[in-house]
Enzyme design. Structure first.
Site, PDB file in Angstrom:
ATOM      1  N   GLY A 169      49.677  42.596 -54.871  1.00  0.00           N
ATOM      2  CA  GLY A 169      49.739  42.910 -56.291  1.00  0.00           C
ATOM      3  C   GLY A 169      48.864  42.048 -57.191  1.00  0.00           C
ATOM      4  O   GLY A 169      48.799  42.286 -58.403  1.00  0.00           O
ATOM      5  N   TYR A 214       5.545   4.916 -13.162  1.00  0.00           N
ATOM      6  CA  TYR A 214       6.045   6.286 -13.141  1.00  0.00           C
ATOM      7  C   TYR A 214       4.866   7.260 -13.217  1.00  0.00           C
ATOM      8  O   TYR A 214       4.798   8.244 -12.466  1.00  0.00           O
ATOM      9  CB  TYR A 214       6.997   6.502 -14.314  1.00  0.00           C
ATOM     10  CG  TYR A 214       7.524   7.912 -14.459  1.00  0.00           C
ATOM     11  CD1 TYR A 214       8.440   8.435 -13.555  1.00  0.00           C
ATOM     12  CD2 TYR A 214       7.111   8.722 -15.520  1.00  0.00           C
ATOM     13  CE1 TYR A 214       8.926   9.726 -13.692  1.00  0.00           C
ATOM     14  CE2 TYR A 214       7.587  10.006 -15.669  1.00  0.00           C
ATOM     15  CZ  TYR A 214       8.499  10.504 -14.753  1.00  0.00           C
ATOM     16  OH  TYR A 214       8.974  11.784 -14.901  1.00  0.00           O
TER      17      TYR A 214
END
Length: 402
Positions: free
Chosen positions: A311, A119
């Site tokens: 509340g 390669y």
């Protein structure tokens, strides 16, 4: 400017083409004034006629085409050298002397462990071909010897150890690390693309090579990407192990800007399958609402989401050192604080709602609460704390504000 990219469907090609098309469409605001008229994407399914036409028109060529894992060693030379010859011959045919970039590899050095690399020989031959072309035509040639590449869309089990490991961890697949001490030089795809855009503008980084060593040089024969990282296989695997555990630990690893860890984390996430992209969080639910930790950090605390029913009052405690920020994103509420060091017991109040988002500090030494003022709507609050909750040292003490 008309740009030809060969190997456009490969890992680097796809990332580069998307970057170029973002600039072309005006979506990338980081390159004002840069005009791209066309991006020609050449790959294996393109025709010789297209290559011929695009070589005639191109103002810049990125040659990323190549063979990495052929069935026969001879295909290295055919794929890496052969196509390069065709490309350059076609440019010559049209007397097109535009700049040409070549994607080469460290293996072209043919030194050390790459000394007998087929390669590498094919890449070296490609380099020499391009340099000869430069001498013959006067065209500008940019040869890059890339180290190990990684990033989104990189193909696992092919030619990138990082891609292979990321895919394995993300998908619960087996993997092998023969030697954790092996160190890799790594180039992240976004850093590579940044350098390619710089090269397109004539701002490439030049160098010479001594084996694998890079020596920056203004008039160097080769080019290089200035941002790379070095990490051992063991370090990579250890980081990936932490990334994989995050849905359980909620711990975001340290990922400083520009760090290898940050880039690896983004790469890992790109391999997650659908079923892992979302994960359930533990909701602590009671009659008052819920509290859910979202993320933990190593050094900067945690972020949580708190839901208070109509509340309801939550908090009524104080901390010595721990500090928080409350950010109401939905609903209508009241935040109260009182300093334990104030003999008059003055109560400080902030009325907050999701239509006017603000952050309120919960101060050390102040007892504090948050009250849902609505009779019908939940109060949703993002809560940041500077430390991850430690049940062995909670630093939290009950004390009503009023």
């Amino acid at each position: 400017m008309k740009i030809l990219v060969t190997g456009a469907k490969g890992f680097v090609g796809k990332n580069l083409c998307w970057a170029l098309k973002n600039i072309q469409a005006g979506k990338d605001k980081t390159h004002p004034g840069m005009i791209i008229e066309a991006v020609y994407e050449y790959d294996l399914d393109s025709t010789p006629e297209q290559l011929d036409a695009w070589c005639k028109e191109a103002d810049f060529v990125f040659n990323l085409a190549g063979v990495n894992r052929p069935q026969n060693q001879e295909e290295f030379m055919q794929g890496n050298f052969g196509f390069a010859s065709t490309l350059l011959d076609t440019l010559k045919k049209h007397d097109n002397r535009c700049p040409v970039m070549l994607s080469s590899s460290q293996q072209a050095s043919l030194t050390g462990r790459f000394g007998n690399s087929e390669y590498g020989r094919s890449k070296k031959a490609g380099e020499e071909l391009f340099l000869k072309y430069q001498d013959e035509t006067g065209a500008k040639v940019l040869i890059y010897r890339f180290p190990n590449l990684f990033g989104k869309w990189c193909r696992p089990n092919y030619n990138s150890a990082v891609a292979t490991f990321c895919n394995a961890f993300a998908n619960d697949l087996p993997y092998t690390v023969n030697d954790p001490s092996v160190e890799l030089e790594l180039l992240y795809i976004d850093d590579l693309v940044d350098e390619m855009i710089a090269a397109l503008q004539g701002k490439e980084h030049r160098c010479e090579f001594d084996g694998l060593g890079v020596f920056p040089l203004k008039d160097g024969l080769y080019c290089y990407c200035p941002v790379t990282h070095k990490a051992t296989l063991g370090e990579i695997v250890n980081l990936l192990d932490k990334f994989k555990a995050q849905p359980k630990t909620l711990m975001i690893p340290e990922i400083p800007s520009g760090s290898f860890a940050k880039k690896l984390y983004s790469t890992y996430l790109s391999y997650l399958p659908y079923e892992k992209t979302a994960f359930q969080l533990k909701m602590n639910v009671d009659e008052r609402g819920s509290f859910t930790e979202l993320v933990h950090t190593l050094n900067a605390g945690q972020v949580s989401i708190n839901i208070s029913k109509p509340g309801i009052t939550k908090g009524q405690h104080w901390h010595n050192t721990k500090f928080e920020q409350f950010i109401v994103v939905k609903g209508h509420g009241l935040i109260q604080q009182r300093s334990l060091n104030d003999p008059e017991g003055k109560v400080l109040e902030w009325e907050v709602d999701g239509d006017h988002i603000q952050a309120v500090h919960m101060l050390p030494g102040y007892t504090h609460n948050i009250i849902n003022l609505s009779e019908t709507e939940d109060l949703v609050t993002v809560m940041y704390c500077n430390e991850v909750f430690n049940p062995d040292k909670p630093d939290t003490f009950f004390e009503p504000v009023k």
